[in-house]
Design a protein around this motif. Structure first.
Motif, PDB file in Angstrom:
ATOM      1  N   THR A  75      -1.268   0.535  -4.935  1.00 30.45           N
ATOM      2  CA  THR A  75      -2.382  -0.364  -4.642  1.00 30.45           C
ATOM      3  C   THR A  75      -2.123  -1.088  -3.331  1.00 30.45           C
ATOM      4  OG1 THR A  75      -1.372  -2.229  -5.780  1.00 30.45           O
ATOM      5  CG2 THR A  75      -2.759  -0.746  -7.118  1.00 30.45           C
ATOM      6  N   GLU A  76      -3.167  -1.673  -2.779  1.00 38.36           N
ATOM      7  CA  GLU A  76      -3.025  -2.405  -1.526  1.00 38.36           C
ATOM      8  C   GLU A  76      -2.125  -3.629  -1.709  1.00 38.36           C
ATOM      9  OE1 GLU A  76      -5.758  -4.503   1.907  1.00 38.36           O
ATOM     10  OE2 GLU A  76      -6.693  -3.107   0.500  1.00 38.36           O
ATOM     11  N   LYS A  77      -2.230  -4.256  -2.875  1.00 38.69           N
ATOM     12  CA  LYS A  77      -1.385  -5.413  -3.174  1.00 38.69           C
ATOM     13  C   LYS A  77       0.092  -5.011  -3.194  1.00 38.69           C
ATOM     14  CE  LYS A  77      -0.784  -9.077  -6.607  1.00 38.69           C
ATOM     15  NZ  LYS A  77      -1.237  -9.628  -7.886  1.00 38.69           N
ATOM     16  N   GLU A  78       0.389  -3.876  -3.836  1.00 40.84           N
ATOM     17  CA  GLU A  78       1.767  -3.373  -3.885  1.00 40.84           C
ATOM     18  C   GLU A  78       2.242  -2.982  -2.493  1.00 40.84           C
ATOM     19  OE1 GLU A  78       5.492  -2.044  -5.428  1.00 40.84           O
ATOM     20  OE2 GLU A  78       3.994  -3.484  -6.113  1.00 40.84           O
ATOM     21  N   ASN A  80       1.284  -4.291   0.371  1.00 44.32           N
ATOM     22  CA  ASN A  80       1.581  -5.532   1.102  1.00 44.32           C
ATOM     23  C   ASN A  80       2.872  -6.182   0.612  1.00 44.32           C
ATOM     24  OD1 ASN A  80      -0.656  -5.327   2.765  1.00 44.32           O
ATOM     25  ND2 ASN A  80      -1.975  -6.421   1.334  1.00 44.32           N
ATOM     26  N   ARG A  81       3.119  -6.115  -0.695  1.00 39.21           N
ATOM     27  CA  ARG A  81       4.361  -6.666  -1.246  1.00 39.21           C
ATOM     28  C   ARG A  81       5.567  -5.922  -0.679  1.00 39.21           C
ATOM     29  NH1 ARG A  81       8.113  -6.168  -5.408  1.00 39.21           N
ATOM     30  NH2 ARG A  81       7.374  -4.133  -6.048  1.00 39.21           N
ATOM     31  N   ARG A  82       5.480  -4.607  -0.644  1.00 42.53           N
ATOM     32  CA  ARG A  82       6.591  -3.812  -0.110  1.00 42.53           C
ATOM     33  C   ARG A  82       6.765  -4.048   1.382  1.00 42.53           C
ATOM     34  NH1 ARG A  82       6.427   2.008  -3.297  1.00 42.53           N
ATOM     35  NH2 ARG A  82       6.496   1.091  -5.375  1.00 42.53           N
ATOM     36  N   LYS A  83       5.653  -4.212   2.070  1.00 40.44           N
ATOM     37  CA  LYS A  83       5.720  -4.491   3.502  1.00 40.44           C
ATOM     38  C   LYS A  83       6.450  -5.810   3.744  1.00 40.44           C
ATOM     39  CE  LYS A  83       2.507  -4.443   7.376  1.00 40.44           C
ATOM     40  NZ  LYS A  83       1.099  -4.410   7.764  1.00 40.44           N
ATOM     41  N   ASP A  84       6.143  -6.827   2.920  1.00 37.18           N
ATOM     42  CA  ASP A  84       6.821  -8.125   3.032  1.00 37.18           C
ATOM     43  C   ASP A  84       8.304  -8.003   2.688  1.00 37.18           C
ATOM     44  OD1 ASP A  84       4.479  -9.369   3.797  1.00 37.18           O
ATOM     45  OD2 ASP A  84       4.023 -10.124   1.771  1.00 37.18           O
TER      46      ASP A  84
END
Length: 183
Positions: A75-78, A80-84
């Motif tokens: 998902t996009e949320k996941e 972004n979390r991994r990117k962070d």
């Protein structure tokens, strides 16, 4: 709902995190060590090597992460979390490199150039016909040739410096041997 490629990303990330923790521990040992003897130098060299390996792993993770969203595996949320998570680990790595005065580590792109060139070439080539692709390939090859010529100049310059240092060392060795008292 992560696929196997997502799971492999997390596995790689966890390994990179463990390596970062290991490096942090080694840096703590380094500060506890006294002196600058051969053991300390060996330890310092090992830490620098591990930081470089960690940097390469982070580059690999970043590449893998950039490929995940196109496959709609997370998902996009996941995403972004991994990117962070990756950004935080890269910051930690750069801080460790700074601690060891590895100033060139953070500026690897200035030496090797950014890695986005190949991605740009692929996206540009996807919109071209055969003649355009051949023209683009020739342009890229010309840029690579110019880069190789610059690298050749640098290597030749380094070789001349190394030869001059070698001559200087030989001279110093002869002078030391000449003036050493015979026992």
């Amino acid at each position: 709902m992560a696929s196997t490629s997502g799971d492999s990303w997390m596995k790689e990330y966890n390994e990179a995190t463990k390596l970062a923790d290991d490096i942090n521990g080694m840096i703590s040992e380094k500060t506890a060590m006294s002196g600058s003897g051969p053991d300390s130098q060996r330890h310092f060299s090992s830490v620098r090597r591990k930081i470089t390996i960690l940097g390469t792993r982070l580059d690999s993770l970043e590449s893998l992460l950039s490929k995940l969203p196109s496959k709609k595996t997370i998902t996009e949320k996941e995403f972004n979390r991994r990117k962070d998570m990756l950004s935080n680990l890269r910051t930690k790595t750069n801080q460790m490199a700074t601690t060891l005065n590895m100033s060139n580590f953070a500026n690897r792109d200035s030496l090797l150039g950014p890695e986005t060139k190949s991605v740009d070439a692929v996206t540009r080539a996807s919109e071209m016909d055969n003649q355009g692709i051949v023209s683009l390939q020739r342009q890229i090859m010309k840029e690579q040739d110019e880069g190789l010529e610059q690298l050749e100049e640098t290597v030749i310059s380094t070789k001349h410096i190394a030869l001059a240092v070698n001559e200087e060392l030989e001279l110093h060795t002869r002078l030391i041997v000449q003036f050493l008292p015979l026992s």
